[in-house]
Design a protein around this motif. Structure first.
Motif, PDB file in Angstrom:
ATOM      1  N   GLN A 140       0.846  -1.199   0.000  1.00  0.00           N
ATOM      2  CA  GLN A 140       0.000   0.000   0.000  1.00  0.00           C
ATOM      3  C   GLN A 140       0.875   1.239   0.000  1.00  0.00           C
ATOM      4  OE1 GLN A 140      -2.365  -0.839   3.429  1.00  0.00           O
ATOM      5  NE2 GLN A 140      -0.852  -0.039   4.852  1.00  0.00           N
ATOM      6  N   PRO A 141       0.268   2.423  -0.350  1.00  0.00           N
ATOM      7  CA  PRO A 141       1.079   3.640  -0.383  1.00  0.00           C
ATOM      8  C   PRO A 141       1.602   3.994   1.007  1.00  0.00           C
ATOM      9  CG  PRO A 141      -1.034   3.976  -1.472  1.00  0.00           C
ATOM     10  CD  PRO A 141      -1.111   2.664  -0.777  1.00  0.00           C
ATOM     11  N   GLY A 142       2.623   4.804   1.042  1.00  0.00           N
ATOM     12  CA  GLY A 142       3.259   5.175   2.295  1.00  0.00           C
ATOM     13  C   GLY A 142       4.517   4.350   2.491  1.00  0.00           C
ATOM     14  N   LEU A 143       5.419   4.859   3.321  1.00  0.00           N
ATOM     15  CA  LEU A 143       6.630   4.079   3.625  1.00  0.00           C
ATOM     16  C   LEU A 143       6.344   3.272   4.880  1.00  0.00           C
ATOM     17  CD1 LEU A 143       9.407   6.741   2.954  1.00  0.00           C
ATOM     18  CD2 LEU A 143       8.786   4.792   1.536  1.00  0.00           C
ATOM     19  N   GLN A 144       6.155   1.961   4.738  1.00  0.00           N
ATOM     20  CA  GLN A 144       5.751   1.155   5.892  1.00  0.00           C
ATOM     21  C   GLN A 144       6.906   0.465   6.581  1.00  0.00           C
ATOM     22  OE1 GLN A 144       3.596   1.019   3.177  1.00  0.00           O
ATOM     23  NE2 GLN A 144       1.900   1.980   4.201  1.00  0.00           N
ATOM     24  N   PHE A 145       7.705  -0.279   5.808  1.00  0.00           N
ATOM     25  CA  PHE A 145       8.639  -1.202   6.444  1.00  0.00           C
ATOM     26  C   PHE A 145      10.088  -0.788   6.308  1.00  0.00           C
ATOM     27  CE2 PHE A 145       4.960  -3.758   5.062  1.00  0.00           C
ATOM     28  CZ  PHE A 145       4.498  -4.110   6.322  1.00  0.00           C
ATOM     29  N   ILE A 178      10.426   2.634  -7.355  1.00  0.00           N
ATOM     30  CA  ILE A 178      10.023   3.620  -6.350  1.00  0.00           C
ATOM     31  C   ILE A 178       9.391   2.887  -5.166  1.00  0.00           C
ATOM     32  CG2 ILE A 178       9.763   5.527  -7.983  1.00  0.00           C
ATOM     33  CD1 ILE A 178       6.757   5.124  -7.904  1.00  0.00           C
ATOM     34  N   PRO A 179       9.694   3.336  -3.929  1.00  0.00           N
ATOM     35  CA  PRO A 179       9.189   2.633  -2.747  1.00  0.00           C
ATOM     36  C   PRO A 179       7.799   3.097  -2.309  1.00  0.00           C
ATOM     37  CG  PRO A 179      10.778   4.298  -2.099  1.00  0.00           C
ATOM     38  CD  PRO A 179      10.673   4.379  -3.593  1.00  0.00           C
ATOM     39  N   ASP A 180       7.300   4.162  -2.893  1.00  0.00           N
ATOM     40  CA  ASP A 180       6.033   4.733  -2.457  1.00  0.00           C
ATOM     41  C   ASP A 180       5.349   5.317  -3.687  1.00  0.00           C
ATOM     42  OD1 ASP A 180       3.990   5.624  -0.916  1.00  0.00           O
ATOM     43  OD2 ASP A 180       5.124   7.201   0.111  1.00  0.00           O
ATOM     44  N   TYR A 181       4.010   5.419  -3.637  1.00  0.00           N
ATOM     45  CA  TYR A 181       3.311   5.846  -4.843  1.00  0.00           C
ATOM     46  C   TYR A 181       1.997   6.500  -4.496  1.00  0.00           C
ATOM     47  CZ  TYR A 181       1.366   1.268  -3.804  1.00  0.00           C
ATOM     48  OH  TYR A 181       0.801   0.207  -3.157  1.00  0.00           O
ATOM     49  N   ASN A 182       1.434   7.169  -5.485  1.00  0.00           N
ATOM     50  CA  ASN A 182       0.136   7.820  -5.362  1.00  0.00           C
ATOM     51  C   ASN A 182      -0.993   6.788  -5.291  1.00  0.00           C
ATOM     52  OD1 ASN A 182      -2.377   9.126  -6.802  1.00  0.00           O
ATOM     53  ND2 ASN A 182      -1.128  10.809  -6.048  1.00  0.00           N
ATOM     54  N   MET A 183      -2.109   7.195  -4.672  1.00  0.00           N
ATOM     55  CA  MET A 183      -3.257   6.279  -4.517  1.00  0.00           C
ATOM     56  C   MET A 183      -3.737   5.678  -5.839  1.00  0.00           C
ATOM     57  SD  MET A 183      -4.226   5.479  -1.535  1.00  0.00           S
ATOM     58  CE  MET A 183      -5.869   4.804  -1.626  1.00  0.00           C
ATOM     59  N   MET A 184      -3.544   6.409  -6.940  1.00  0.00           N
ATOM     60  CA  MET A 184      -4.106   5.900  -8.202  1.00  0.00           C
ATOM     61  C   MET A 184      -3.454   4.585  -8.633  1.00  0.00           C
ATOM     62  SD  MET A 184      -2.643   8.363 -11.178  1.00  0.00           S
ATOM     63  CE  MET A 184      -1.088   9.184 -11.056  1.00  0.00           C
ATOM     64  N   PHE A 239      -3.705  -1.934  -8.219  1.00  0.00           N
ATOM     65  CA  PHE A 239      -2.913  -2.912  -8.960  1.00  0.00           C
ATOM     66  C   PHE A 239      -1.695  -3.353  -8.162  1.00  0.00           C
ATOM     67  CE2 PHE A 239      -5.080  -0.969 -12.748  1.00  0.00           C
ATOM     68  CZ  PHE A 239      -5.868  -2.082 -12.979  1.00  0.00           C
ATOM     69  N   ARG A 277      11.181  10.536   5.995  1.00  0.00           N
ATOM     70  CA  ARG A 277      10.384   9.311   6.085  1.00  0.00           C
ATOM     71  C   ARG A 277       9.020   9.505   6.697  1.00  0.00           C
ATOM     72  NH1 ARG A 277      11.690   3.193   7.503  1.00  0.00           N
ATOM     73  NH2 ARG A 277       9.479   3.075   7.104  1.00  0.00           N
ATOM     74  N   PHE A 288       5.600  10.272   4.917  1.00  0.00           N
ATOM     75  CA  PHE A 288       4.989   9.426   3.894  1.00  0.00           C
ATOM     76  C   PHE A 288       4.270   8.251   4.541  1.00  0.00           C
ATOM     77  CE2 PHE A 288       8.750  11.517   2.197  1.00  0.00           C
ATOM     78  CZ  PHE A 288       8.113  12.363   1.293  1.00  0.00           C
ATOM     79  N   SER A 289       2.950   8.336   4.524  1.00  0.00           N
ATOM     80  CA  SER A 289       2.165   7.286   5.168  1.00  0.00           C
ATOM     81  C   SER A 289       0.908   7.050   4.361  1.00  0.00           C
ATOM     82  CB  SER A 289       1.785   7.723   6.576  1.00  0.00           C
ATOM     83  OG  SER A 289       0.934   8.858   6.478  1.00  0.00           O
ATOM     84  N   LEU A 290       0.224   5.961   4.708  1.00  0.00           N
ATOM     85  CA  LEU A 290      -1.021   5.629   4.020  1.00  0.00           C
ATOM     86  C   LEU A 290      -2.055   6.740   4.199  1.00  0.00           C
ATOM     87  CD1 LEU A 290      -2.649   3.569   2.421  1.00  0.00           C
ATOM     88  CD2 LEU A 290      -3.342   2.541   4.572  1.00  0.00           C
ATOM     89  N   ALA A 329      -1.403   9.553   1.895  1.00  0.00           N
ATOM     90  CA  ALA A 329      -1.744   9.176   0.523  1.00  0.00           C
ATOM     91  C   ALA A 329      -3.248   9.237   0.310  1.00  0.00           C
ATOM     92  CB  ALA A 329      -1.218   7.781   0.218  1.00  0.00           C
ATOM     93  N   TYR A 346      -0.662  13.185  -3.722  1.00  0.00           N
ATOM     94  CA  TYR A 346       0.416  12.609  -2.921  1.00  0.00           C
ATOM     95  C   TYR A 346       1.592  12.227  -3.822  1.00  0.00           C
ATOM     96  CZ  TYR A 346       2.603   9.216   0.280  1.00  0.00           C
ATOM     97  OH  TYR A 346       3.466   8.517   1.087  1.00  0.00           O
ATOM     98  N   LEU A 347       2.764  12.754  -3.496  1.00  0.00           N
ATOM     99  CA  LEU A 347       4.011  12.505  -4.232  1.00  0.00           C
ATOM    100  C   LEU A 347       4.010  13.117  -5.637  1.00  0.00           C
ATOM    101  CD1 LEU A 347       4.899   8.792  -3.390  1.00  0.00           C
ATOM    102  CD2 LEU A 347       5.642  10.880  -2.231  1.00  0.00           C
ATOM    103  N   HIS A 380      14.531   8.871  -5.170  1.00  0.00           N
ATOM    104  CA  HIS A 380      14.132   8.855  -6.576  1.00  0.00           C
ATOM    105  C   HIS A 380      12.608   8.929  -6.759  1.00  0.00           C
ATOM    106  CE1 HIS A 380      13.186   7.335 -10.535  1.00  0.00           C
ATOM    107  NE2 HIS A 380      12.848   6.151 -10.083  1.00  0.00           N
ATOM    108  N   GLY A 381      11.876   8.268  -5.893  1.00  0.00           N
ATOM    109  CA  GLY A 381      10.418   8.251  -6.037  1.00  0.00           C
ATOM    110  C   GLY A 381       9.757   9.520  -5.538  1.00  0.00           C
ATOM    111  N   PHE A 382      10.567  10.494  -5.148  1.00  0.00           N
ATOM    112  CA  PHE A 382      10.009  11.646  -4.459  1.00  0.00           C
ATOM    113  C   PHE A 382      10.418  12.955  -5.131  1.00  0.00           C
ATOM    114  CE2 PHE A 382      10.445   7.997  -1.816  1.00  0.00           C
ATOM    115  CZ  PHE A 382       9.344   7.978  -0.990  1.00  0.00           C
TER     116      PHE A 382
END
Lengths: 518, 385
Positions: free
Chosen positions: A49-54, A443-449, A453, B154, B157-159, B162, B168-169, B238-240
């Motif tokens: 899921q989006p966000g940096l979790q782990f 990329i480790p994180d992404y937009n909700m859109m 998938f 860090r 960036f959270s659910l 988003a 977001y991003l 890179h993703g940011f």
């Protein structure tokens, strides 16, 4: 003659027997497959899921890098060499590989090479984090200190691959049984000889690339640094001159496997044997003139882009011939669908899907939209997982009775197939969509859109990972557990010297005297 | 025969079901057509290839499935014995060849069009660096950095973020503003590693390569905001580093240019005034923390611990503690450090901001040197540089 059969640790350390070495290669690649797979699980967990979790973004980059390196150099390539070791001498009627001591060495380099590479995970600054394509200057000036361990590791893998390739070529050209002419060789042998030539041509190029990296990092050269008169794009040209043939190095032996298995279970001769050989050779030759299709966005002159676009699209012709020939082999056959056949058919279908997206990616003006997105990730995973890895899996099921004298459990084998088939598509098919929607790779994180998938792909990946543990269980049960004994010819449609002239299991030494080839 | 007919009827139903489903959900499943002439043409070509590939897939996989059903051992106990046909092999070498030529012709045309950046109305130099974009308008004497709107740390960036933020991003502090209907040429380069500038709806993707200049262009007919991301792995964040292009009408663009120029004059004046003052410690620390969190914390971390050895710690670092290193400290902030990720901030920050951030680094996290660096010190350093 009684089998000379050493035992204990020394058997494995000092063995020059192609079957022992083949087994070691195969087990080594399975261990690497599990390690590289575990890294894929970290990636998919973070992307669930989006966000940096782990994980930290830097560690995420290390994971994508190490996953790629380990799967390409540790899992896929050694598994193919393992199959070559086991099968080529038996299929051409030779007593062993031509250069058995070198064979031992080329295997035993690998555990050291990968220990070196994996040790970088525990170093200050982390493991290599610049992608398995290690583009300069991210990997040179900006690479973590562990990059030097990576460079040495790649050198060692390269030496191992080159020696393995020399061994295959020397064996095939010198040790064929009388009457085994080139155009009578099984397709697996043919695809491997062509692969071996590719390896010998391009592994030194890779070695050159990493050596230039090393001198750029430590000895004041500027091959890839514009500030010193170099060019970062030069790195990409060199890398992909290795990298594109490398793609075929990983897939051609799997073509060979499919060309053995499909006729066996269709109980019908392979359609168009000689066109299969010529198609494989054409693919190999074309692979040397298409490398820059990985680089359509680096700012090449239009003439260059046109050349690489057209040359790349040409590859679809011989590849198409191969697919049509497999379909024609099945046509009006008398098919049964044991596990090896299921994996082989899935290989043809799913590899072809990877081929379709390959043609799309070849078209430069549209590639600008696909390039470096998840569409590319979907494409190459389709040709690598259900391509190369399904090919190896099919081969393992098919020749396991020959290797061990025992039969795997067909029900479990089919379960392994169907779970793999479902999960591999669940993992990689949605990546086409996230790529088209605009999600960049790595990329480790992404937009909700992109969330839906990615979640599907992650669920698929966890399932796919767990399913391979089932594969391990099947193998252990067959080899060391209670398993049915195999007859000498468990597949009634199987042809070739190893099935027609050798018992199951094949003795430790085979063809001490050359067989008669009809 | 009946079974065969039923099978085909079933197959046709299945295919049409899948296709109609795909058509309804086009927005989520497919590439965005975009807004420029080239992006629309690229989309058309993309759809054309998809349909050709789907057609081939239906034929090839259809034959395989047919064969798997009707040529299985239970249905066809005696296999055929043929294994060769020159005619058939010739045909299926030629047909793909023809299909490929048909696909190549429009691709060649479009490629040549997309690569023709000649006769632009205006030019923008796009410079990528870890991890932001810099835009410089060649004709308008305007330049600015474009950062991710959220600082690259860090915890940001959270659910929840988003879910709450549709962009977001994909949101920046300063968008690239462009006039509609003008041919804009982009000159791409980079300061450190390779980046790649991509806006899907414009169908523009070009690598920004340090030491080299790449050229590409766009002409956007419709005003709007178009979002993309860096597409070449460029390190930790890179993703940011998103790309946001705001296309406005020509008059709005002229107003924006005028406004930017006024802002620039005002900012220069404010900076000069700020630099002329002698600053109190708490003011320096306050501004220093703001600057540090925005510009430095992505690598050196908010607690100054860094990620050694790639990103050294500032907490307890000799350079940030020892009095005789104060000039070296200012130097590395102003000029960066060649061969590392440490960028030169001399032109990105005002003298007051540099003074504040250096002061902050020398006094935060227990560095406690008690030393103040004044804007005048920075001016003096730059003058003697």
């Amino acid at each position: 003659m009684a089998d000379h059969h050493p035992t204990g640790l020394k058997r494995w350390l000092f063995t020059t027997n192609h079957k022992d070495i083949g087994s070691m290669y195969l087990w080594f690649s399975f261990v690497m497959f599990i390690i590289g797979g575990a890294m894929a699980m970290v990636i998919r967990a973070e992307l669930y899921q989006p966000g940096l979790q782990f994980v930290d973004p830097n560690f995420f980059n290390s994971m994508t890098t190490m996953h790629g390196l380990i799967m390409v150099f540790g899992a896929v390539m050694p598994s193919m060499v393992g199959l070559a070791n086991w099968l080529i001498p038996m299929q051409i009627g030779a007593p062993d590989m031509a250069l058995p001591r070198m064979n031992n060495w080329s295997f035993w380099i690998l555990p050291f090479a990968f220990t070196l590479l994996l040790s970088s995970l525990f170093m200050d600054g982390g493991a290599p984090n610049f992608g398995w394509t290690f583009y300069a200057p991210l990997s040179t000036t900006y690479g973590p200190p562990s990059t030097d361990f990576f460079i040495l590791g790649v050198h060692m893998m390269g030496i191992s691959s080159i020696m393995g390739a020399i061994n295959v070529i020397v064996t095939v050209f010198n040790m064929r049984a009388p009457g085994m002419t080139l155009m009578k060789m099984p397709l697996f042998v043919w695809t491997w000889v062509i692969t071996a030539f590719l390896l010998i041509m391009v592994m030194p190029v890779l070695a050159g690339a990493v050596t230039m990296m090393l001198t750029d990092r430590h000895f004041g050269t500027s091959f890839f640094d514009a500030a010193g008169g170099g060019d970062p794009v030069l790195f990409q040209h060199i890398f992909w001159f290795f990298g594109h043939p490398e793609v075929y190095i990983m897939i051609l032996p799997a073509f060979g496997v499919a060309s053995e298995i499909i006729p066996a279970f269709a109980r019908k001769k392979l359609f168009g044997y000689s066109s299969m050989v010529y198609a494989t050779a054409s693919i190999a030759l074309l692979s040397f003139v298409v490398w820059a299709h990985h680089m359509f966005t680096v700012g090449m002159p239009v003439a260059g882009e046109l050349f690489f676009m057209i040359a790349t699209m040409l590859i679809a012709v011989p590849t198409g011939v191969k697919v049509f020939n497999w379909v024609a082999t099945m046509w009006q056959g008398s098919m049964t669908f044991e596990t090896p056949m299921l994996f082989a058919i899935a290989f043809v279908i799913l590899f072809t899907i990877g081929g379709f997206s390959g043609v799309m990616l070849a078209m430069a003006p549209v590639d600008f939209q696909y390039h470096d997105t998840y569409f590319v990730v979907a494409h190459f995973h389709y040709v690598l997982f259900p391509g190369a890895i399904f090919g190896t899996t099919a081969a393992v099921y098919y020749w396991l009775p020959k290797w061990t004298g025992k039969m795997y459990n067909e029900k479990l084998g089919k379960l392994h197939f169907w779970l793999s088939m479902i999960f591999v598509n669940l993992t990689f098919f949605p990546m086409h969509f996230s790529g088209l929607a605009g999600m960049p790779r790595r990329i480790p994180d992404y937009n909700m859109m992109f969330a839906d998938f990615n979640q599907l792909a992650s669920i698929g990946a966890f399932g796919l990972g767990l399913t391979q543990i089932l594969f391990l269980a099947i193998l252990i049960k067959t080899i060391w557990g209670k398993a049915e004994k195999s007859s000498d010819k468990p597949w009634d449609g199987a042809t070739g010297l190893e099935w027609e002239q050798l018992p199951c299991p094949a003795p430790y030494h085979t063809f001490d005297t050359p067989p008669k080839v009809s | 025969m009946a079974i065969r007919r039923k099978f085909f009827a079933g197959l046709t139903a299945l295919v049409s079901f899948v296709l109609s489903g795909a058509a309804q959900a086009t927005a989520e499943l497919n590439m965005r057509p975009g807004v420029t002439e080239t992006s629309l043409e690229a989309f058309e070509l993309h759809m054309a290839v998809i349909w050709v590939m789907t057609g081939i897939a239906v034929v090839v996989f259809g034959l395989m499935i047919y064969s798997m059903i009707f040529h299985r051992k239970s249905k066809n106990p005696t296999p055929a014995t043929w294994s060769h046909s020159t005619t058939v092999e010739f045909i299926w070498t030629i047909i793909p060849f023809i299909i490929l030529i048909a696909l190549t012709i429009p691709a060649v045309k479009l490629l040549i069009k997309m690569e023709d950046a000649s006769d632009p109305d205006m030019s923008v130099v796009v410079t990528g660096s870890q991890w932001k974009w810099h835009y410089k308008y060649m004709e308008h004497d305007i330049e600015f950095f474009s950062n991710l709107a959220t600082p690259q740390q860090r915890e940001n960036f959270s659910l929840e973020e988003a879910q709450n933020n549709p962009n977001y991003l994909l949101d920046v502090d300063n968008e690239l503003v462009l006039p509609a209907n003008k041919k804009v040429r982009f000159l791409m380069t980079a300061d450190d590693v390779i980046h790649s500038w991509w806006v899907p709806e414009l169908a523009v993707k070009k690598d920004a390569i340090p030491g080299f200049i790449n050229e590409t262009w766009t002409q956007v007919p419709t005003p709007g905001t178009y979002r993309g991301q860096c597409t070449e792995l460029c390190g930790k964040w890179h993703g940011f580093m998103p790309v946001v292009v705001k296309v406005v009408t020509e008059t709005e663009f002229d107003d924006w240019v005028a406004q930017k120029k006024e802002e620039k004059i005002a900012a220069e004046k404010a900076a000069a005034e700020a630099a002329a003052q002698s600053w109190e410690m708490d003011k320096l620390m306050e501004l220093g923390k703001t600057v540090y969190d925005a510009k430095c914390a992505a690598c050196h971390m908010q607690n100054g611990a860094g990620v050694p050895p790639t990103f050294p710690a500032l907490k307890g670092s000799a350079m940030a503690i020892e009095a005789d290193q104060i000039n070296a400290h200012i130097d590395i902030v102003v000029n960066g450090k060649a061969g590392t990720a440490m960028a030169a901030f001399g032109n990105q920050l005002t003298d007051a901001e540099i003074a504040a951030v250096v002061t902050y680094e020398r006094n935060a996290w227990g560095n406690d040197t008690g030393e103040k660096v004044q804007p005048a010190d920075i001016q003096a350093f730059k003058a003697g540089n």
